[in-house]
Design a protein around this motif. Structure first.
Motif, PDB file in Angstrom:
ATOM      1  N   ASN A 126      -4.865  -0.655  -8.872  1.00 40.80           N
ATOM      2  CA  ASN A 126      -6.065  -1.351 -10.111  1.00 40.80           C
ATOM      3  C   ASN A 126      -4.633  -1.443 -10.801  1.00 40.80           C
ATOM      4  O   ASN A 126      -4.698  -2.879 -12.076  1.00 40.80           O
ATOM      5  CB  ASN A 126      -5.840  -0.419 -10.524  1.00 40.80           C
ATOM      6  CG  ASN A 126      -7.444  -0.465 -10.680  1.00 40.80           C
ATOM      7  OD1 ASN A 126      -8.194  -1.647 -10.382  1.00 40.80           O
ATOM      8  ND2 ASN A 126      -8.117   0.171 -11.080  1.00 40.80           N
ATOM      9  N   GLN A 161       0.535  -1.047   0.302  1.00 43.00           N
ATOM     10  CA  GLN A 161       0.273   0.040  -0.083  1.00 43.00           C
ATOM     11  C   GLN A 161       1.108   1.029  -0.489  1.00 43.00           C
ATOM     12  O   GLN A 161       0.506   2.230  -0.039  1.00 43.00           O
ATOM     13  CB  GLN A 161      -0.641  -0.214   1.073  1.00 43.00           C
ATOM     14  CG  GLN A 161      -2.210   1.324   1.576  1.00 43.00           C
ATOM     15  CD  GLN A 161      -2.617   0.740   2.727  1.00 43.00           C
ATOM     16  OE1 GLN A 161      -2.487   0.377   3.806  1.00 43.00           O
ATOM     17  NE2 GLN A 161      -3.201   2.113   2.795  1.00 43.00           N
ATOM     18  N   PHE A 202       4.265   2.572  -3.595  1.00 39.54           N
ATOM     19  CA  PHE A 202       3.649   3.343  -5.010  1.00 39.54           C
ATOM     20  C   PHE A 202       4.688   3.912  -5.600  1.00 39.54           C
ATOM     21  O   PHE A 202       5.433   5.071  -4.000  1.00 39.54           O
ATOM     22  CB  PHE A 202       2.405   3.633  -5.719  1.00 39.54           C
ATOM     23  CG  PHE A 202       2.422   4.949  -4.646  1.00 39.54           C
ATOM     24  CD1 PHE A 202       1.914   4.821  -3.095  1.00 39.54           C
ATOM     25  CD2 PHE A 202       2.678   5.884  -4.110  1.00 39.54           C
ATOM     26  CE1 PHE A 202       1.655   5.718  -2.612  1.00 39.54           C
ATOM     27  CE2 PHE A 202       2.343   6.874  -4.383  1.00 39.54           C
ATOM     28  CZ  PHE A 202       1.739   6.904  -2.608  1.00 39.54           C
ATOM     29  N   PRO A 203       5.232   3.590  -6.310  1.00 41.24           N
ATOM     30  CA  PRO A 203       5.003   3.013  -7.498  1.00 41.24           C
ATOM     31  C   PRO A 203       5.557   2.390  -8.080  1.00 41.24           C
ATOM     32  O   PRO A 203       6.747   1.537  -7.675  1.00 41.24           O
ATOM     33  CB  PRO A 203       5.325   4.387  -8.763  1.00 41.24           C
ATOM     34  CG  PRO A 203       6.364   4.959  -8.574  1.00 41.24           C
ATOM     35  CD  PRO A 203       6.388   5.093  -7.201  1.00 41.24           C
ATOM     36  N   ASN A 206       1.055   3.325 -11.008  1.00 42.17           N
ATOM     37  CA  ASN A 206       0.991   3.942 -10.260  1.00 42.17           C
ATOM     38  C   ASN A 206      -0.157   3.555  -9.076  1.00 42.17           C
ATOM     39  O   ASN A 206       0.423   4.334  -7.701  1.00 42.17           O
ATOM     40  CB  ASN A 206       0.645   5.887 -10.730  1.00 42.17           C
ATOM     41  CG  ASN A 206       1.657   6.036 -11.566  1.00 42.17           C
ATOM     42  OD1 ASN A 206       3.015   6.487 -10.400  1.00 42.17           O
ATOM     43  ND2 ASN A 206       1.321   7.264 -12.105  1.00 42.17           N
ATOM     44  N   ASN A 207      -0.794   2.587  -8.900  1.00 42.26           N
ATOM     45  CA  ASN A 207      -1.784   1.900  -8.202  1.00 42.26           C
ATOM     46  C   ASN A 207      -1.795   0.033  -7.996  1.00 42.26           C
ATOM     47  O   ASN A 207      -1.962  -0.189  -9.704  1.00 42.26           O
ATOM     48  CB  ASN A 207      -3.067   3.124  -7.807  1.00 42.26           C
ATOM     49  CG  ASN A 207      -3.230   3.081  -8.845  1.00 42.26           C
ATOM     50  OD1 ASN A 207      -3.859   1.911  -9.797  1.00 42.26           O
ATOM     51  ND2 ASN A 207      -4.055   4.157  -9.581  1.00 42.26           N
TER      52      ASN A 207
END
Lengths: 338, 226
Positions: free
Chosen positions: A282, A267, A270-271, A279-280
């Protein structure tokens, strides 16, 4: 329940290093009993409080860099799992930009090889790479060691830690390694669930099941990495031209393989990926989910995960249970105040 | 029996004082002693050559008898650096008189010492024989240049690498009846002449070229009795 990451051993050990006999307080890293044994041989080379503290001071000290402005912590910040968030590629001396994403420093004692390509084979020699790299700390030990030997405080600290005032590369490297070996993250919600103290939510439990079905092969529990090298099918960046593990072994089977990073504290780190292209989480999962595209170099190596949008949300909910705030805000890991 | 014991005793005393074996590495080019940075002294393949740096590791030193059994061993590593003449002479002590029929050593650092962390002494990574961007020792470093009509043509050979299949450490076996003073001739002309012309003149990382050149180093070592 293993709440303590670090404990000071109550006994005092006497040992010889060089000419002087030193009394030293030994430190042991603590980790849950179901974890594998660390790769680093602590029996042969135990941790000592003075050395760990010295390593920590050095880790946060920009004196290690060529212009006295970049420290290890410049790219490895404790609050973000010892990586440099928001920077795809590492930033170094004189605004240089490196070719890879600064990796997290978590549970290093379980690693056999270091760096994204495994170019470094022992944590004790790891610091040579960033200190000497022209785009990282831009220094070399021949210049650095005299500086440390003439420093106001370091000769005395090295004497306390190693018994000798003269600072040589071996002691410098060992001190830096000792501090980094104490960076153990084993107290996330996931760990507390495993220890029977907490329970996953329904969504997290669902995500955990998906994780075990799809990700656990490479990001193996409980370290969330096999510490091996894999090709995850990313299209090589045309500018970076990074062939990964191949650069070290010169074996074609290792082309585009990079070290499997731990997912602990993901969590905050990133990146993502060796070049920080996503970047995330997802975006990361979209990479693994996407249908195979034609005409993309290396796409055939991609491990494809077949999950729905809803399942993706559940999987991310599970990944967030790997955050360990006691690790991130451990006062023993932060900037030394005294 | 008494006489026998006295003889043994005298032998031991004799050896305590004398049984020191010296091993000297003498580097030659064109059959002459090599001096660093000396222009106009040496040629290889009709080109004038200047050597500016020569360093190499030797380790696992063994003296062997006529049955090829190891009778004396020194397992530490030594960095032979031509710029430091004292580094080219090594000593092996023995408590007894030995009949030596050969000398064995490793040219370079073996894989276990390449992966075991930070060392001091001759294996200190500040001695210019350790790669920083990648773990591992340079086993053999030779730098210099040829003077040609088109200017200087530099060469830099930093030969090392401990990973299979490109492991570069070599075992050198020299068999000859030898005295307490062992002189190893290192013939650089042999090495420079044997390098295939198509190879790059700067080989500074592990791989197949480093392995190939490392194998070419084996025949440049020979024993000489003095």
């Amino acid at each position: 329940m293993n709440r303590w990451i670090l404990i000071l051993m109550p006994s005092i050990f006497l040992f010889g290093f060089g000419a002087a006999e030193l009394s030293q307080t030994r430190i042991e890293i603590r980790y849950p009993s179901n974890w594998p044994k660390p790769n680093y041989d602590f029996e042969k080379k135990p941790l000592y409080k003075n050395r760990v503290e010295l390593g920590r001071k050095l880790f946060y000290d920009p004196v290690l860099s060529g212009n006295g402005m970049v420290s290890c912590a410049s790219c490895h910040l404790s609050f973000t799992a010892f990586t440099h968030v928001d920077h795809a590629l590492s930033h170094g001396i004189n605004d240089s930009i490196g070719t890879r994403n600064a990796p997290v420093l978590i549970n290093l004692a379980w690693n056999k090889l270091f760096m994204w390509d495994g170019a470094v084979n022992n944590i004790e020699v790891q610091a040579l790479a960033p200190i000497s790299h022209a785009s990282e700390m831009g220094n070399d030990l021949i210049t650095l060691l005299p500086k440390l030997n003439e420093h106001d405080t370091y000769p005395a600290l090295f004497k306390t830690a190693f018994g000798e005032e003269k600072i040589a590369s071996k002691q410098l490297l060992l001190a830096l390694a000792q501090f980094q070996l104490t960076l153990v993250s084993a107290n996330s919600k996931y760990d507390k669930v495993k220890a029977g103290v907490l329970k996953f939510t329904e969504q997290e439990a669902n995500g955990y099941k998906l994780f075990q079905q799809n990700c656990n092969g490479c990001h193996k529990e409980p370290l969330f990495t096999t510490t091996e090298f894999e090709n995850n099918g990313l299209q090589p960046d045309a500018n970076l031209r990074d062939s990964g593990r191949y650069q070290v072994t010169r074996l074609s089977k290792d082309l585009f393989k990079f070290k499997v990073p731990t997912l602990r504290n993901i969590q905050y780190s990133f990146p993502y990926m060796h070049d920080g292209r996503y970047n995330n989480l997802n975006e990361v999962l979209n990479h693994y989910r996407a249908d195979q595209e034609l005409n993309i170099i290396n796409h055939q190596n991609k491990p494809v995960i077949e999950i729905t949008e809803h399942q993706k949300v559940d999987l991310i909910a599970f990944l967030l249970t790997l955050s360990d705030r006691e690790f991130l805000f451990n006062p023993d890991y932060g900037f030394p105040r005294n | 029996m008494k006489n026998f014991l006295i003889t043994i005793g005298l032998c031991l005393l004799h050896c305590l004082a004398n049984c020191q074996y010296t091993i000297e590495f003498k580097t030659i080019l064109n059959g002459q002693k090599l001096f660093l940075d000396s222009a106009g002294l040496y040629t290889v393949n009709s080109n004038e050559v200047v050597i500016s740096n020569l360093k190499f590791y030797v380790g696992a030193l063994h003296l062997v008898n006529h049955k090829k059994q190891k009778v004396k061993t020194d397992s530490s590593y030594h960095l032979i650096d031509l710029a430091k003449p004292e580094s080219t002479k090594l000593r092996l002590e023995s408590q007894e008189e030995l009949l030596i029929n050969g000398f064995r050593f490793k040219l370079g650092v073996d894989s276990i010492n390449n992966v075991s962390g930070a060392y001091g002494g001759d294996l200190d990574p500040t001695l210019g024989m350790y790669w920083t961007w990648q773990s591992g020792y340079i086993n053999f470093k030779l730098e210099g240049f040829y003077t040609t009509e088109n200017g200087n043509r530099e060469f830099q050979y930093h030969l090392g690498g401990y990973l299979n299949p490109f492991e570069t450490v070599q075992e050198i076996r020299l068999d000859i009846l030898i005295s307490k003073k062992i002189v190893i001739i290192v013939d650089l002309e042999k090495f420079l002449k044997s390098i295939p012309a198509e190879l790059p003149t700067k080989i500074m990382s592990p791989g197949k070229n480093a392995k190939l050149l490392s194998e070419l180093l084996i025949p440049i070592f020979s024993l000489k009795n003095e």
